[in-house]
Design an enzyme around this catalytic site. Structure first.
Site, PDB file in Angstrom:
ATOM      1  CD  GLU A 124      26.751  23.951 -11.603  1.00  0.00           C
ATOM      2  OE1 GLU A 124      27.199  23.920 -10.469  1.00  0.00           O
ATOM      3  OE2 GLU A 124      27.461  23.907 -12.622  1.00  0.00           O
ATOM      4  CD  GLU A 129      27.389  30.033 -12.053  1.00  0.00           C
ATOM      5  OE1 GLU A 129      28.513  29.544 -11.806  1.00  0.00           O
ATOM      6  OE2 GLU A 129      26.335  29.602 -11.557  1.00  0.00           O
TER       7      GLU A 129
HETATM    8  C1  GAL Z   1      29.203  27.019 -10.886  1.00  0.00           C
HETATM    9  C2  GAL Z   1      28.096  26.951  -9.870  1.00  0.00           C
HETATM   10  C3  GAL Z   1      28.298  27.955  -8.766  1.00  0.00           C
HETATM   11  C4  GAL Z   1      29.708  27.923  -8.264  1.00  0.00           C
HETATM   12  C5  GAL Z   1      30.630  28.185  -9.397  1.00  0.00           C
HETATM   13  C6  GAL Z   1      32.066  28.138  -9.003  1.00  0.00           C
HETATM   14  O1  GAL Z   1      29.280  25.857 -11.583  1.00  0.00           O
HETATM   15  O2  GAL Z   1      26.856  27.167 -10.453  1.00  0.00           O
HETATM   16  O3  GAL Z   1      27.409  27.680  -7.747  1.00  0.00           O
HETATM   17  O4  GAL Z   1      29.986  26.685  -7.730  1.00  0.00           O
HETATM   18  O5  GAL Z   1      30.456  27.191 -10.360  1.00  0.00           O
HETATM   19  O6  GAL Z   1      32.386  28.944  -7.955  1.00  0.00           O
END
Ligand code: GAL
Length: 958
Positions: free
Chosen positions: A398, A478
């Site tokens: 990010e 993710e």
């Molecule tokens: C993503 C990020 C993570 C965490 C997650 C939400 O965007 O890469 O580090 O923040 O969201 O928990």
């Protein structure tokens, strides 16, 4: 400019190199150090004074009683004023002495730090040895000339904030300190080793080339290899390394005076026809994102905790880890090699907080920052390059788009052409070998699977970039935000991920809750607990493990959803091998048949060899019953480990499935008994009712209250959505579901029993629910049918939004506190919800009301058991109630109300009341993943609609 604010990665540091196990002498400098915290950066060499305390190293001073930990999510806890740090810059001076043994080699020494957050300067015997930034990366300094025989003094000044902090805005606690090992090494004679061990899946041959000191000898005794550095050796037949079968060969690299021990895994990763392959097969990641976290030690992990993480991952069918969002402690990767996991090793770079300047000044796109960024990439790649488990280098997390990533990618490709590169946030993917997104809705994932996704804005004007991007394989960086109760929808994601070859799996967010237990505390803290103004609340309490490493229901669900063995059936019964490289020979297959949850037959299934990706049909075990079925007959098949593995013992269950073979005939409605009017109250069968309210007051001798319609639940993090957006709680509150009042319209004694009509409606609004409770009875059963009819403007008015779902539809009742033993036949043993129910298996279970609770760090709806055929709540003598569904219901029982649960911010806010509160639901709304991602999807949402359900109450049978 001060060294902690300039853009120099380090001064005086040695060139990065591999993490090696060497025979050269070493001194571990972990332990008690003298310590003094200052609120800004001082000048001069640290000198121990009378006000100095002690500190455990590795460790974070904020977890040892000095200052406090801080959690912000995306925001920097200092002004965005790169590269400067605020004047208030907590600075920890650390000092310790050590003795140099008399036989310490005279030819030099290296002082090695595995991780210091975020910038430090080091002195040996009062002389500066160097400075470094890059918290989650090693630094080494040449210090031989600074050492003296006997006693030596080491001083380290650690600044919490530095220019490096602008590159370290990961979503986690800010935890300064020397948090990984400190070691003094005799000067290495073998400075570096780069193992290239590849596997030819067509011939089965391995090729080994070890780049190292020119005069070294490389030996792999098991393969009879004795080789020179730099010269490739081909071995006719080797066993390859994979996460499924992590075959390692012990090797040594030797020069006179030093032996380095290696564990070599032969494997080849390559992009083939747009797919990421290892040893000739496309990989499929059943992954998790893992931060380093320990509830008391923060990121100062012990090797035991690292192993525990990996053992738990293996036991839960996880085959891949993304080291979100920085390189882990080096021992972790050794363990990944040994236990078998595919690793995406991620660089310690995240500039997320520049989102608040619309990315103006983002270091990732500023050439002045290129050296700092490249330094980080080099230190990761050089340190971790010998791990077979590491198959992908991730440039960062990010950090938006930026030209510096071009430099990182170019250097890495030239240094290590044998691995793939990953970066999610540059929507051109020009520096990534994968297309990737976070938290997409199912429709988007499906479109990506069929390569019909929309063209990203960033490549719209660049046809060749777009063509490249569209040809890339996809990895879900993710998804499934495991914050609080959830995530929901994992099975839906898995179905799509497995359907399209382009989708090579995903990494769930995230492995463990970041709750911290400060010295002497019983509750875990999260953002805002110290009265900070700027904080990220509980957004980092979003793991599949609770902070103490006990698995949450989300992990149990994930384990089921990603099983590497699947069963379809019951007739034909087919066993499918979802593995990539290995057969099912390591597993034993067992079956049982249960009638109403009681085992009546069991045996072993004989399975012929099933190669990876193949299926086989086997005979369906059954127990013949004569005549119409009188009980529910369920077949359970299970695959368990046949022998001990490094991560579990024989008998550990890998996969299972259930099939209902026979269903009993539906229970006939009881013959109507008559209502007896006794003035103030009415009796019907085993129930006594209040004449005025129509509510039960006694049930089979137990003092009760209710049951009344209940539509509310204590909102989950996923109900609330992200930052108050995207959630259903707001909609539910706007429709007044959290403030429903009951108005009894009629209590009617009928020939068929008792009918209670009520209107259940919120304060202040016109919407409502017409509710009819219809009670009938016979000698031993009291039967309740609840009929629910929404009325009014649920679709919204000019001033109220539409309310599209209800949290739950069911009844709530109050029972005596003594009815604390629960037994049931239905889904279990753990909690389950509409879109997180794969792991619930039909059986007989028992536990206490207290044990039904799932201890989420932030209290919220939890503990619901699904598909219940019958349940009993009894006291110590076995007296109590039995509830039977028609056919099934959902149950929660707790010692506090949903409102208590909703108000509580920490677990200790929940105090048991004088009763047990029982919810018997027809259904609850799904969980979804809206705390970061999509809400529950339509098949799992509980729409605002008419519903009818039936429950039968009896005296407990016990
Ligand atoms: C993503 C990020 C993570 C965490 C997650 C939400 O965007 O890469 O580090 O923040 O969201 O928990």
């Amino acid at each position: 400019m001060r060294y902690f604010e300039d853009l120099t990665p380090s001064t005086g540091a040695r060139e990065p190199r591999a993490w090696l196990r060497s025979s050269r002498p070493r001194i571990c400098l972990n332990g008690r150090w003298r310590f003094k915290l200052r609120d800004s950066a001082p000048d001069g060499v640290p000198e121990i004074g009378p006000d100095w305390g002690e500190l455990e190293v590795p460790g974070h001073w904020v977890l040892q009683g000095h200052d406090r930990p801080r959690y912000t999510n995306t925001a920097f806890p200092f002004p965005i004023d790169p590269p400067y740090a605020p004047d208030a810059n907590p600075t920890g001076d650390h000092v310790r002495s050590f003795d140099l043994p008399g036989d310490w080699p005279a030819d030099g020494a290296v002082l090695r730090f595995e991780g210091v957050d975020s910038c430090f300067k080091v002195w040996v015997n009062g002389v500066e040895a160097g400075t470094a930034k890059g918290s989650r990366l090693p630094s080494e300094f040449t210090v031989g000339h600074l050492l003296r025989p006997g006693r030596n003094r080491l001083a380290v000044r650690v600044h919490q904030w530095s220019s490096g902090s602008y590159l370290e805005d990961q979503d986690m606690w800010w935890l300064p300190g020397i948090f990984r090992d400190v070691t003094l090494l005799a000067r290495p004679l073998i400075d570096d080793v780069f193992v290239h061990a590849s596997y030819d899946h067509v011939t089965g041959a391995g090729t080994l080339r070890v780049d190292t000191a020119p005069d070294a000898v490389v030996r792999v005794p098991e393969l009879g290899v004795v080789a020179e550095p730099g010269a490739p050796v081909t071995i006719g037949a080797v066993e390859p390394w994979s996460a499924e079968l992590p075959r390692l060969y012990d090797a040594t690299v030797e020069v006179p005076g030093e032996t380095v021990e290696l564990r070599i895994g032969f494997r080849t990763v390559r992009m083939v026809d747009g797919l990421f392959t290892a040893n000739g097969q496309p990989l499929f990641f059943r992954g998790v994102n893992r931060h380093e976290h320990d509830e008391r030690r923060g990121r100062a992990m012990t090797v035991d905790a690292m192993r525990e993480d990996l053992v738990l991952m293996k036991q839960h069918n996880v085959n891949a880890v993304r080291t979100a969002h920085y390189p882990p402690h080096p021992a972790f990767l050794d363990l990944c090699d040994e236990l078998g996991l595919w690793v995406i090793d991620e660089c310690d770079i995240e500039t997320h907080g520049f989102i608040y300047t619309d990315w103006r000044g983002n270091p990732a796109d500023d050439p002045d920052w290129a050296p700092m960024m490249l330094d980080r990439m080099r230190r990761m790649v050089e340190r971790d390059k010998n791990h077979p488990s590491v198959v992908i280098w991730s440039l960062a997390n990010e950090s938006h788009r930026g030209r510096n990533f071009g430099e990182l990618a170019a250097w890495t490709r030239q240094r290590d052409p044998e691995r793939a590169l990953f970066y999610e946030r540059d929507r051109t993917y020009e520096f990534s070998d994968f297309y990737s997104l976070m938290y997409p809705p199912l429709e988007d994932l499906e479109a990506i699977g069929t390569r019909t996704e929309d063209v990203p804005e960033e490549t719209a004007e660049h046809p060749s970039l777009e063509a490249r991007r569209r040809a890339l394989p996809f990895v879900l960086a993710e998804y499934g935000h495991a914050m609080g109760n959830g995530p929901g929808g994992l099975a839906d994601y898995q179905r799509i991920l497995e359907r399209y070859p382009r989708l090579q799996g995903g990494f769930l967010w995230e492995w463990i809750d970041h709750g911290l237990l400060l010295p002497g505390a019983t509750d875990h803290v999260y953002g805002g607990d110290f009265g900070e103004q700027l904080h990220g609340m509980n957004f980092c309490i979003d793991g599949l493990l609770f902070p103490d490493r006990t698995p949450s229901p989300g992990l149990t669900e994930y384990k089921k959803v990603i099983e590497p063995v699947r069963f379809t059936g019951p007739d034909p019964l087919v066993v499918h091998n979802y593995r990539t490289f290995t057969s099912l020979d390591d597993l034993t297959f067992l079956w049982t048949v249960e009638e109403d949850g009681v085992e009546v037959a069991a045996g072993n299934l004989t399975i012929p060899p099933v190669p990876p990706g193949q299926s086989t049909q086997v005979a369906t075990p059954s127990r013949a019953t004569a005549g119409p079925p009188t009980s529910e007959q369920v077949l359970t098949v299970r695959a368990v480990l046949a022998k001990d593995e490094a991560w579990a013992t024989a008998g550990h269950e890998v996969a299972w499935a259930q099939f209902v073979l026979e269903q009993p005939a539906v229970e006939p409605a009881p013959v109507a008994a008559a209502v007896v009017d006794r003035g103030e109250d009415l009796t019907l069968g085993g129930g006594e009712f209040d004449r005025r309210t129509g509510r039960l007051t006694r049930l089979f001798g137990q003092a009760v209250d209710g049951p009344v319609l209940d539509l509310w639940r204590a909102p989950t993090d996923n109900d609330n959505g992200q930052g108050g957006r995207n959630g259903v709680t707001q909609e539910w509150r706007a429709a007044g579901l959290d403030r429903l009042l009951h108005r009894v319209q009629a209590v009617e004694v009928m020939e068929s029993g008792l009918v209670v009509r009520a209107r259940v409606a919120p304060e202040g609004l016109g919407v409502g629910v017409r509710t009819m409770y219809h009670w009938t009875a016979d000698a031993d059963a009291l039967r309740l049918t609840v009929d629910v009819q929404p009325e009014g403007e649920w679709g919204g008015t000019a001033v109220t939004p539409r309310c599209g779902s209800w949290p739950r539809v069911g009844v709530r009742m109050t029972l005596p506190r003594e009815l604390e033993n629960v037994q049931w036949y239905g889904g279990g043993p753990g909690e389950a919800y509409a879109d997180s129910r794969e792991a619930a298996r039909v059986g007989r279970y028992e536990c206490t009301v207290d044990e039904l609770q799932t201890p989420y760090v932030v209290p919220q709806e939890n503990g619901s058991r699904i598909d219940i055929r019958w349940a009993e709540l009894t006291d110590a003598q076995g007296n109590g109630l039995r509830v039977t569904g028609a056919p099934h219901f959902q149950l929660t029982a707790r010692r506090w109300t949903a409102e208590d649960l909703e108000r509580a911010r920490h677990r200790s806010d929940l105090t048991p009341r004088e009763h047990v509160y029982l919810n018997l639901d027809l259904a609850q709304n799904g969980l979804g993943s809206a705390s970061c991602g999509p809400p529950a999807t339509s098949p799992h949402t509980l729409e605002v609609a008419p519903y009818t359900f039936t429950l039968v109450f009896r005296r407990a049978e016990a």
